[in-house]
Design a protein around this motif. Structure first.
Motif, short mmCIF file in Angstrom:
data_model
loop_
_atom_site.label_atom_id
_atom_site.label_comp_id
_atom_site.label_asym_id
_atom_site.label_seq_id
_atom_site.Cartn_x
_atom_site.Cartn_y
_atom_site.Cartn_z
N ASN A 215 -6.27 11.96 6.83
CA ASN A 215 -6.65 10.74 6.12
C ASN A 215 -7.90 11.00 5.29
O ASN A 215 -8.54 12.05 5.41
N ASP B 238 -1.19 3.98 1.89
CA ASP B 238 -2.44 4.15 1.15
C ASP B 238 -3.58 3.42 1.85
O ASP B 238 -3.37 2.49 2.64
N GLY B 239 -4.80 3.82 1.49
CA GLY B 239 -5.98 3.17 2.02
C GLY B 239 -6.30 1.89 1.27
O GLY B 239 -5.62 1.50 0.32
N ASN C 252 -6.32 5.29 4.74
CA ASN C 252 -4.91 5.64 4.55
C ASN C 252 -4.33 6.28 5.80
O ASN C 252 -5.04 6.65 6.73
N TYR D 92 0.83 -1.21 0.00
CA TYR D 92 0.00 0.00 0.00
C TYR D 92 0.86 1.26 0.00
O TYR D 92 0.55 2.25 0.66
#
Length: 645
Positions: free
Chosen positions: A170, A126-127, A140, A97
């Motif tokens: 986020n 990252d989410g 994220n 991610y």
């Protein structure tokens, strides 16, 4: 911490007690301390990036020394302090991610008595739950933090001063919507013009993949800034007496936007703005008397906290939901405490402590509805005396048994509803009395350690939050609703099987049951306790393999499992979180001189899909006609490089 706007407020539960840190007018039953300074609102990102030396979990009410809001226990973070040796460490990591982490510290002696330590951290990831409308993935991580410390020492004084700053942002919590139902979106009996049924709000808006949501044009987001100062002075008054002053200050603000139904239909969007500040002062006098047979602690504590909360909610289908709400709360807490531990014989020790506490709270709340804004306010105060008494006895130098009884309380509070003055009312503190017996044993030349504990909690005036409808809108009300009994067994073991191989394991059993209820308070006798798995266990191993070059390989593996648990402390909007287990591992190579190491790390290696929270706003209280699930992170692997100097 979605209630505070997805800003990651740390919330812990110990022995069936905890929670309550989502809203600023609620408090947790587990106290968080960093270098023995109490943090009423601890952000999870701060706890994740501070330069920790070790962490202690103090189970059960502490009664005296860690007194405020420790009915469940306390989490004690001890940070690394500046010292008189120039040193440093930098850690960089990349991984799944698009993980990009860098952190480190440098320790600098300035004079023979003064040293400094600077710590920095930046973490990005990252989410993993994709909004198909915006293309953005929530869940994220983006954290920047810095902490600077000064330490001045001579033969009588140890002074530690620290400042820190933290920023997080986020794209919302990692949430999925498994159910929507337009017939449940708004209850019957709402004012004219508000629909009780929206046929377009149906299961066609639910995606089969839990890591995607149809979403809408409004993307969830959250950001937070906070800063803090701590000042600790320890002064040796004499050979036997030490005076200690602990001062802490913190302020911050956070904003967030959440689309609660996560669909293209604007059913319920909420913008939240929170500002908070607190400072605390504690004085301690520590003494050793009677040829060091008596350890004595005398202390006083004061805390002042102020917080402001504003939310604006909107819905295309319900004009009345376009409203703003705000409230301000001020809390002042004072306490005085004393505790002594007396060695009656070389093997038998008795401990007795007492703490007096008083909390004063003021709450003012504003509601913009039809008719226009109402402002109501209230205040109240509560005092409590708690104690701790215990005996411990060394059967042999390596085997100790103990028994203790301790009381704890969690501060009372004020409900925040301006929709109806009858619901702006105080609720009393929770109280718990814990009886505990245990054994701590080491054997096989200290290569093996076994700890076993049995506890029984008599838990009264439990604060239970429930959603009710007042004046055509949902309102959360907290009542002292119940009493309960919680008992459990905790086992921990560690075995150094060979010089190279260490095995470890722990297990817990907890049985929590309501025993007495008030009427209409959102729980039944069979309602499960919040965040209390009946069974849990962890197993782990560490193997170290020296290499001929002087380098070494270090392999760590852990598996932790917990039983299903209920995610709310009432039947209101709660549901079961399934049981799950997580497998984590780390393989590290340490070069011969210890100057650097490189490691392969993996978390959730079995790629378990598991829930860490959520909210049922569908059939039970007909709030938004949807359920949302909060997911834990999927499998991740990465590489870490550590350089020491």
């Amino acid at each position: 911490g979605t209630a505070m706007g997805n800003n990651g407020w740390a919330s812990f539960s110990i022995r069936g007690i905890g929670g309550g840190q989502g809203w600023i007018y609620q408090e947790s039953g587990v106290g968080i301390y960093i270098d023995d300074i109490y943090y009423p609102r601890a952000n999870g990102a701060l706890l994740d990036v501070i330069d920790v030396q070790h962490i202690e979990v103090l189970r059960g009410p502490q009664g005296t020394l860690f007194g405020r809001n420790t009915t469940g226990g306390a989490i004690r973070y001890v940070t690394a302090k500046p010292d008189q040796e120039f040193s440093g460490r930098m850690v960089g990591a990349v991984g799944s991610y698009d993980r990009r982490d860098i952190s480190g510290h440098v320790n600098i002696p300035l004079t023979e008595q003064l040293a400094a330590r600077v710590t920095i951290a930046s973490k990005q990831r990252d989410g993993f739950v994709k909004n198909l409308t915006t293309g953005i993935k929530s869940g994220n991580v983006d954290v920047q933090a810095a902490r600077g410390q000064l330490r001045w020492q001579n033969d009588k004084i140890d002074w530690n001063f620290a400042v820190d700053a933290l920023e997080t942002s986020n794209d919302g919590a990692a949430r999925d919507v498994p159910l929507v139902d337009g017939t449940d979106a708004w209850p019957s009996g709402m004012p004219p013009g508000v629909p009780g049924n929206n046929p377009d709000f149906n299961m066609s808006l639910v995606t089969p993949d839990p890591f995607t949501v149809l979403g809408g044009p409004v993307q969830d987001w959250a950001k937070l800034k906070s800063r803090g100062i701590t000042n600790t002075i320890e002064f040796d008054l004499s050979e036997n007496w030490t005076f200690k002053s602990l001062t802490g200050w913190r302020d911050g603000d956070s904003q967030s936007l959440s689309d609660w139904d996560l669909t293209p239909i604007k059913v319920y969007d909420i913008y939240v703005d929170v500002e908070f500040s607190n400072w605390s002062q504690e004085f301690q006098l520590n003494g050793k008397l009677w040829n060091d047979r008596l350890d004595l602690v005398l202390g006083a504590f004061y805390m002042d906290e102020e917080a402001e909360y504003v939310d604006i909610t909107a819905s295309d289908t319900s004009p009345i939901m376009n409203r703003s709400k705000g409230y301000e709360i001020e809390t002042q807490s004072i306490a005085a405490f004393a505790q002594g531990s007396l060695s009656i014989t070389d093997d038998l020790r008795a401990t007795l402590g007492v703490r007096w506490s008083e909390d004063d709270k003021k709450l003012a709340t504003t509601q913009d509805v039809v008719p226009p804004a109402t402002v109501v306010s209230d205040s109240d105060s509560w005092s409590s005396v708690t104690y701790r008494a215990g005996l411990d006895y060394k059967i042999t130098p390596d085997v100790m048994v103990y028994a203790s009884v301790a009381e704890g309380f969690k501060a009372g509070g004020l409900n925040n509803s301006a929709a109806n003055i009858n619901y702006l009312r105080p609720y009393d503190p929770e109280e718990v009395t814990t009886y505990e017996v245990g054994i701590r044993a080491e054997f096989w030349d200290n290569r093996a350690r076994v700890n076993a504990t049995y506890f029984f909690n008599d838990y009264t005036d439990i604060q239970v939050a429930q959603m009710i409808w007042v004046g055509g809108r949902a309102t959360q009300v907290t009542n002292n609703a119940a009493s309960a009994e919680v008992e459990g067994v905790e086992l921990e073991g560690l075995l150094q099987l060979t010089d190279n191989l260490q095995l470890r394991a722990s297990a817990g059993w907890t049985d929590a049951k309501y025993k007495k209820l008030d009427e209409g308070v959102g729980v039944e006798l069979d309602t499960p306790f919040q965040r209390t798995p009946e069974y849990s266990y962890t197993v782990g191993a560490r193997y170290t393999q020296p290499l001929a070059s002087g380098a070494s390989l270090d392999f760590n593996i852990d598996y932790g499992w917990q039983d299903k648990q209920y995610n709310n402390n009432s039947a209101s909007n709660g549901f079961w979180l399934d049981s799950y287990g997580l497998l984590n591992a780390k393989l590290a190579y340490h070069e011969p001189n210890g100057r650097w190491s490189i490691a392969l790390v993996g978390t959730n290696l079995l790629d378990e899909e598991y829930l860490i929270g959520g909210f049922d706003g569908s059939t039970r209280d007909n709030i938004i006609g949807a359920i949302h699930h909060d997911y834990g992170r999927p499998r991740e692997v990465g590489v870490e490089l550590t350089v020491e100097f």
